[in-house]
Each structure stands twice: as structure tokens, then as C-alpha cells.
Design a protein around this motif. Structure first.
Motif, PDB file in Angstrom:
ATOM      1  N   THR A 352       0.858  -1.187   0.000  1.00  9.90           N
ATOM      2  CA  THR A 352       0.000   0.000   0.000  1.00  9.90           C
ATOM      3  C   THR A 352       0.891   1.233   0.000  1.00  9.90           C
ATOM      4  O   THR A 352       2.107   1.130  -0.045  1.00  9.90           O
ATOM      5  N   ASP A 353       0.284   2.408   0.114  1.00 14.29           N
ATOM      6  CA  ASP A 353       1.050   3.641   0.216  1.00 14.29           C
ATOM      7  C   ASP A 353       0.763   4.262   1.568  1.00 14.29           C
ATOM      8  O   ASP A 353      -0.331   4.794   1.762  1.00 14.29           O
ATOM      9  N   PRO A 354       1.684   4.210   2.538  1.00 11.10           N
ATOM     10  CA  PRO A 354       2.973   3.560   2.448  1.00 11.10           C
ATOM     11  C   PRO A 354       2.854   2.051   2.674  1.00 11.10           C
ATOM     12  O   PRO A 354       1.810   1.555   3.083  1.00 11.10           O
ATOM     13  N   GLU A 355       3.960   1.366   2.396  1.00 11.64           N
ATOM     14  CA  GLU A 355       3.971  -0.082   2.570  1.00 11.64           C
ATOM     15  C   GLU A 355       4.026  -0.461   4.056  1.00 11.64           C
ATOM     16  O   GLU A 355       4.534   0.298   4.877  1.00 11.64           O
ATOM     17  N   VAL A 356       3.517  -1.644   4.328  1.00 12.55           N
ATOM     18  CA  VAL A 356       3.586  -2.195   5.684  1.00 12.55           C
ATOM     19  C   VAL A 356       4.258  -3.551   5.564  1.00 12.55           C
ATOM     20  O   VAL A 356       3.886  -4.340   4.693  1.00 12.55           O
ATOM     21  N   ALA A 357       5.250  -3.817   6.414  1.00 14.53           N
ATOM     22  CA  ALA A 357       5.976  -5.089   6.293  1.00 14.53           C
ATOM     23  C   ALA A 357       6.366  -5.579   7.667  1.00 14.53           C
ATOM     24  O   ALA A 357       6.633  -4.783   8.574  1.00 14.53           O
ATOM     25  N   TRP A 358       6.372  -6.880   7.820  1.00 16.37           N
ATOM     26  CA  TRP A 358       6.819  -7.441   9.097  1.00 16.37           C
ATOM     27  C   TRP A 358       7.396  -8.827   8.869  1.00 16.37           C
ATOM     28  O   TRP A 358       7.149  -9.456   7.828  1.00 16.37           O
ATOM     29  N   GLY A 409      11.511 -10.211  16.078  1.00 15.47           N
ATOM     30  CA  GLY A 409      10.585  -9.739  15.053  1.00 15.47           C
ATOM     31  C   GLY A 409      10.950  -8.338  14.623  1.00 15.47           C
ATOM     32  O   GLY A 409      11.571  -7.583  15.385  1.00 15.47           O
ATOM     33  N   VAL A 410      10.591  -7.996  13.378  1.00 15.27           N
ATOM     34  CA  VAL A 410      10.816  -6.637  12.878  1.00 15.27           C
ATOM     35  C   VAL A 410       9.547  -6.206  12.157  1.00 15.27           C
ATOM     36  O   VAL A 410       8.933  -7.002  11.434  1.00 15.27           O
ATOM     37  N   GLY A 411       9.138  -4.969  12.384  1.00 15.76           N
ATOM     38  CA  GLY A 411       7.971  -4.427  11.685  1.00 15.76           C
ATOM     39  C   GLY A 411       8.311  -3.052  11.143  1.00 15.76           C
ATOM     40  O   GLY A 411       9.013  -2.278  11.812  1.00 15.76           O
ATOM     41  N   ILE A 412       7.846  -2.763   9.951  1.00 14.91           N
ATOM     42  CA  ILE A 412       8.137  -1.454   9.354  1.00 14.91           C
ATOM     43  C   ILE A 412       6.886  -0.963   8.625  1.00 14.91           C
ATOM     44  O   ILE A 412       6.263  -1.712   7.867  1.00 14.91           O
ATOM     45  N   LEU A 420      13.024  -2.797   2.817  1.00 16.17           N
ATOM     46  CA  LEU A 420      13.777  -2.713   4.067  1.00 16.17           C
ATOM     47  C   LEU A 420      13.635  -3.963   4.929  1.00 16.17           C
ATOM     48  O   LEU A 420      14.539  -4.307   5.692  1.00 16.17           O
ATOM     49  N   ILE A 421      12.494  -4.651   4.804  1.00 14.33           N
ATOM     50  CA  ILE A 421      12.234  -5.751   5.737  1.00 14.33           C
ATOM     51  C   ILE A 421      13.214  -6.911   5.536  1.00 14.33           C
ATOM     52  O   ILE A 421      13.438  -7.704   6.462  1.00 14.33           O
ATOM     53  N   ALA A 422      13.833  -6.980   4.362  1.00 11.43           N
ATOM     54  CA  ALA A 422      14.774  -8.086   4.111  1.00 11.43           C
ATOM     55  C   ALA A 422      15.913  -8.066   5.130  1.00 11.43           C
ATOM     56  O   ALA A 422      16.431  -9.118   5.520  1.00 11.43           O
ATOM     57  N   PRO A 445      22.173   9.356   3.834  1.00 17.46           N
ATOM     58  CA  PRO A 445      20.897   9.261   4.524  1.00 17.46           C
ATOM     59  C   PRO A 445      20.012   8.221   3.834  1.00 17.46           C
ATOM     60  O   PRO A 445      19.698   8.352   2.648  1.00 17.46           O
ATOM     61  N   THR A 446      19.638   7.179   4.550  1.00 21.26           N
ATOM     62  CA  THR A 446      18.744   6.168   3.984  1.00 21.26           C
ATOM     63  C   THR A 446      17.696   5.788   5.026  1.00 21.26           C
ATOM     64  O   THR A 446      17.880   6.003   6.227  1.00 21.26           O
ATOM     65  N   LEU A 447      16.654   5.170   4.525  1.00 24.03           N
ATOM     66  CA  LEU A 447      15.605   4.681   5.417  1.00 24.03           C
ATOM     67  C   LEU A 447      16.098   3.469   6.205  1.00 24.03           C
ATOM     68  O   LEU A 447      15.554   3.143   7.251  1.00 24.03           O
ATOM     69  N   SER A 448      17.149   2.815   5.686  1.00 20.52           N
ATOM     70  CA  SER A 448      17.676   1.644   6.398  1.00 20.52           C
ATOM     71  C   SER A 448      18.246   2.037   7.755  1.00 20.52           C
ATOM     72  O   SER A 448      18.319   1.217   8.671  1.00 20.52           O
TER      73      SER A 448
END
Ligand code: FAD
Ligand code: NAD
Length: 472
Positions: A352-358, A409-412, A420-422, A445-448
Motif C-alpha cells: 500500500t502507500d505507504p507499505e507495511v511489512a513485518w 521480530g521486525v515491523g516497518i 527494508l524488511i529483508a 541518509p537512507t531509510l535503512s
């Protein structure tokens, strides 16, 4: 009777990954699917066409938002035929590529419908080319899944769409009711909202993406409230009746509230069911569970020793990468290896915008299991990169074992969360601790960096968030 070592039934990411690896390991392989090339739901009517359209939705959204940055592109002019042509071209290119990869590996691709004839035979009915009977040493079933369409939500005709129809882009309806606030409802609802439909989403539970952590889903929920006409939770469809060129719908909300609305089209996205009614399955010992999934062991072997099964056919999560991973395990088992399917972290990404990942353990699961965890969050408003992208709404979180400080666990939630979730998957699968993640230098500068800084937050030492560690 023709013979083959491995017959793979179904050419999706489970089936083609299995066929390709089996060929790479030197086996003689026959891959069977009804389409002209391998690809399955993922390439023909799932992941790929939906992501192509989501890319277009992103471009449309950014073009609109650019006005705030002093760049005005004017109102977008949509040419639906060209958009459809481009999306179909993406699918053709990718499925054609798989066809070539299949040929180059020496896989025999049979276009047709497969029916089992017992534990070692399959009959393929080919369009205009008659039948082929194949004897196999092993078979891998990878027949996938299809949209669930409950009788109460069917109307016949073209007013009620499933995901396959919606991806064909028949039109951009003025108003679209999306039934189901899960992966497909939110992804395709976002596409049609960006293309110009007034989209209403109804979800029967009290939350979008049920089961995912609320602090993640709330980021996308807030955005959807801006781009959709309405998002109605705890709401189901009471009735659908044809009206004019559209549909009159009664919606039943919490507290017996009944709403009466007209929509041009309705998209039903309430889950998928496995294609386990494979003809001739009853001539084998393959078993299915009450929900219709084929039952398998850790190596993806069914109750029939010669037959394996992978992908959506064997259960959730119904994700392409899970299907392909299972395929590798099944093929390696056929080759005599000892591996089993036991991932700690299967990533989930909602585009979606923005993406959701876990991935790994979610906070919701930890609570449900009564498992003590520590959660460390880094808000994207403190990320320089997120601000330069004008997308400061987002959060990166770590779910941590308090005893070992291992990342469970990781959630973003935020733009690019799917990429990023990788990093989270690798951290969890390699048993990284929160200190390991903090000590890895991330590019600026990165989102990582939000992953590294969420680890720093855990120690009360995040450079860009002042949150001293509580000393109890
Ligand atoms: P499928 O891909 O379903 O392939 C099964 C194949 O078997 C089909 O080609 C079918 O025609 C064929 N078949 C069935 N019966 C027979 C028979 N008797 N004889 C011959 N052939 C037969 N997953 C993700 O990971 N990421 C995403 O972004 C994503 N987006 C999606 C978007 C949409 C709109 C949809 C619907 C799904 C999406 N998915 C996504 C889910 C993903 O598509 C599935 O998890 C994946 O395709 C499952 O792979 P599979 O190999 O099990 O089966
Ligand atoms: P889903 O299970 O993700 O969501 C279905 C939603 O519909 C749920 O929230 C459920 O509570 C709701 N629902 C069920 N019945 C309802 C009703 N009568 N009225 C209102 N709401 C109702 O299913 P989906 O969106 O159809 O997608 C199917 C599967 O395909 C997904 O679970 C996922 O495995 C896969 N998929 C993955 C991706 C991705 O990886 N990005 C994208 C699309 C699909």
C-alpha cells in the motif's frame, strides 16, 4: 506412456521454482500448467500486474503531491487502454522470460490440465492436442489458489469483480465498494483510488489487515482515510441488488447500524481458497484438511510417499516467496537431502502507500502467546531521509527477547518498507542481537538507518531521538 522423473503440476512460483531446481540438480522434469508459459497466479493475475498498477498509482500520487514542492504537473490524463497494454506487456515479458528459462534448463513444459491417475501417473489434457499420459517417479503438486467468492457476495455479470477481473482494468468506476480490508482490498483499492474512483472499503473485523500490529497498520489506515471515500470497520455486506448500471448495497455495521448505498462496481477480496479439487486425487493417499489445504510434512511430502505439495495449496501464508522456498525443500527431499521447511521469519509485505511489512514474531502474536518481549520503536519523523522524501509518517520497530536481547521480530510501516524488511529477515534468521544491529554501520541518509536507530532506541542512545533508557 511417456515417463518423467519429476512431474510438477502447476506453473506458479511454487511449481516453476520446483521444476527449475529439479532440472538444475540433474533430474528429468515435466512442468504442467494451463497457461502458455509458467508464471501462475503470481505473474498472470497476482503479484506482478498488481505491483505494476501500484507503481502507476505511486507516480500519480507523487505527481499530485509535487504541487506542494513547487512543481505542478496539472491534472493527470489517464489513457486506460495504454495503461492496460503496458501492464499486460509487463506480464508478457516476465512470463515469456520464465518460458525461456524453462526451455534452457531442458524442462519439458506441457500446456494443459493435469489429472492424477494414481500414485505414479498423471494425464494431461492439452488444448487441441489430445491427451498425454505420464508416468512419474515423484510429483509435486503446486496448483495454487483462487479467489473466495461467497454466495452472498455474488451477483453474476460484471458488476461484482474479483481480483482477477479488477486487474484486467475493465474501467475506472466512479464509485467502487471494496469488500475486505486485507492485502488485496487495500492494494487494489489504493490503485483504483489513485486512478480516480471514489473507493469505500468495508472490513468485517475491527481493524485493517487483521492480525498485523496496530502501530504499523495505523500508519496506512490514516493515509487510506485521506485517499478513500470511506473506510468502514466492523461492517459486512447485507445484500447486493442490481440497480441501473451499478449495484445497490446494504451494509451492516457495528451496533446493527444499516447503511444503504449505490456503487458502480464491487470488488470482493475476502480471501482465497486452495485449488485442491485436483481430478484423480482420490486415486492417491493424499489427504486434505477441513479447510481444503493438502496436508504435508516438514519436507512437503503428502501422505502419498511419491507425491509432494507446495505453495498456496498447502496453507497460509499464501505468499509467492513462501511457495518458492517450500519448492526448494521438496525438490531437495526428492534429491535425498535432509532439509526441512522451518523458517523463523517469512516476510509479509502489503504494498500500500505507504507499505507495511513485518517478519518473525509480531507484538500481537507475542501478546497472544503470553510471551514477554521488549519493543523498540523508531519514528520516521526523526529520519532525515524520510523527511527529504516528504514521507515522515512511518515507524520501524524491533520485537526483542528481553533475556537474550535477540531480535525476534521486525515491523516497518513507511515508504519502501517492503525492501527494508529483508534486513530484518537476515537479522532474525542469523540470530542477531539488538547490539549487533546497532553496531552495523548503515548508509546515510537512507531509510535503512531506521533499523539501526531502532536498535539504538533500545539502549536509550538513538542519535536522532532523545529517549533515555529508563533505569528501574
Ligand atoms: P499459483 O501461483 O496459484 O499457481 C498455480 C498454477 O497451477 C496456476 O497457473 C493454475 O492455473 C495451475 N493449475 C491449477 N490446477 C491445475 C491443473 N489441474 N493442471 C494444470 N495446472 C493447474 N504474493 C506475494 O508474495 N507478494 C505479492 O505481492 C502478492 N500479490 C498478490 C496479488 C494478488 C492480486 C493475488 C491474487 C495474489 C498475490 N500474491 C502475492 C499471492 C501469490 O500470488 C501466491 O501466493 C502465489 O502465486 C502462490 O504460488 P503457487 O505456486 O502456490 O500457485
Ligand atoms: P486477506 O485474508 O488478506 O483479507 C481478507 C479480508 O477480508 C480480511 O481482513 C477479512 O477479515 C475480510 N473479510 C472476510 N469476509 C468479509 C466480509 N464478508 N465482509 C467484509 N470483510 C470480510 O485476503 P485477500 O485480500 O483476498 O488476499 C488473499 C491472500 O492473497 C492474502 O492473504 C495473501 O496471502 C495473498 N496476497 C498477498 C499480497 C502481498 O503479499 N502483497 C497481495 C495480495 C494478496
Amino acid at each position: 506412456m511417456t515417463t518423467t522423473q519429476v512431474a510438477v503440476i502447476g506453473g506458479g512460483p511454487g511449481g516453476y521454482a520446483a521444476a527449475f531446481l529439479a532440472a538444475d540438480l540433474g533430474m528429468q522434469v515435466t512442468l504442467i500448467d494451463e497457461a502458455a508459459d509458467p508464471g501462475g497466479v503470481c505473474l498472470y493475475r497476482g503479484c506482478m500486474p498488481s505491483k505494476a498498477l501500484l507503481h502507476v498509482a505511486k507516480v500519480l500520487t507523487e505527481a499530485r503531491e509535487a504541487a506542494a514542492w513547487g512543481v505542478d504537473f496539472g491534472a493527470p490524463a489517464l489513457d486506460l487502454d495504454r495503461l492496460r497494454e503496458w501492464k499486460d506487456g509487463v506480464v508478457d515479458r516476465l512470463t515469456g522470460g520464465l518460458g525461456q528459462l524453462s526451455n534452457r534448463r531442458g524442462v519439458t513444459f506441457l500446456r494443459g490440465r493435469a489429472a492424477l491417475g494414481g500414485p505414479t501417473t498423471v494425464r494431461v489434457t492439452r488444448p487441441d492436442q489430445g491427451l498425454i499420459d505420464l508416468q512419474f517417479e515423484h510429483a509435486i503438486l503446486a496448483t495454487g489458489s483462487r479467489p473466495a467468492l461467497p454466495a452472498s457476495l455474488s451477483l453474476g455479470g460484471d458488476r461484482v469483480w474479483d481480483s482477477t477481473r479488477a486487474l484486467e482494468l475493465p474501467s475506472v468506476p466512479t464509485s467502487l465498494l471494496v469488500v475486505g480490508g486485507g492485502y488485496i482490498g487495500l492494494e487494489l483499492g489504493s490503485v483504483y483510488a489513485a486512478l480516480g474512483s471514489a473507493v469505500t472499503v468495508v472490513e468485517m473485523t475491527s481493524e485493517l489487515l487483521p492480525g498485523a500490529d496496530r502501530d504499523l497498520t495505523s500508519v496506512v489506515a490514516r493515509r487510506l482515510e485521506d485517499v478513500c471515500q470511506e473506510v468502514l470497520l466492523e461492517t459486512t455486506v447485507g445484500s447486493l441488488v442490481e440497480e441501473g448500471d451499478g449495484v445497490r448495497v446494504t451494509l451492516q455495521g457495528a451496533g446493527n447500524v444499516e447503511l444503504d448505498r449505490h456503487f458502480d462496481r464491487v470488488l470482493v477480496a475476502v480471501g482465497r481458497v486452495p485449488n485442491s479439487e485436483i481430478e484423480g486425487l482420490d486415486t492417491t493417499s493424499v489427504q486434505r484438511c477441513a479447510r481444503g489445504f493438502v496436508t504435508v510434512d516438514g519436507q512437503r511430502r503428502t501422505d502419498e510417499p511419491t507425491i509432494f505439495a507446495v505453495g498456496d495449496l498447502v496453507g497460509e501464508p499464501m505468499l509467492a516467496h513462501k511457495a518458492s522456498h517450500e519448492a526448494r525443500i521438496a525438490v531437495e527431499a526428492i534429491a535425498g537431502h535432509k532439509g526441512v521447511f522451518e523458517p523463523t521469519a517469512i516476510p509479509a509485505v502489503v504494498f500500500t502507500d505507504p507499505e507495511v511489512a513485518w517478519c518473525g514474531l509480531t507484538e500481537t502474536q507475542a501478546k497472544a502467546n503470553g510471551q514477554a518481549v521488549q519493543v523498540s520503536r523508531f519514528p520516521w519523523a526523526a529520519s532525515g531521509r524520510a523527511v527529504t522524501l516528504d514521507r515522515p509518517s512511518g515507524v520501524t520497530k524491533l520485537v526483542i527477547d528481553p533475556a537474550t536481547e535477540q531480535i525476534l521480530g521486525v515491523g516497518i510501516a513507511g515508504v519502501g518498507a517492503g525492501e527494508l524488511i529483508a534486513e530484518g529477515v537476515i537479522a532474525i534468521e542469523m540470530g542477531a542481537t539488538v547490539a549487533d544491529l546497532r553496531l552495523c554501520i548503515h548508509p546515510h541518509p537512507t531509510l535503512s538507518e531506521t533499523l539501526m536507530e531502532s536498535a539504538e532506541v533500545f539502549f536509550g542512545q538513538s542519535t536522532h531521538v532523545y529517549r533515555p533508557k529508563r533505569v528501574d
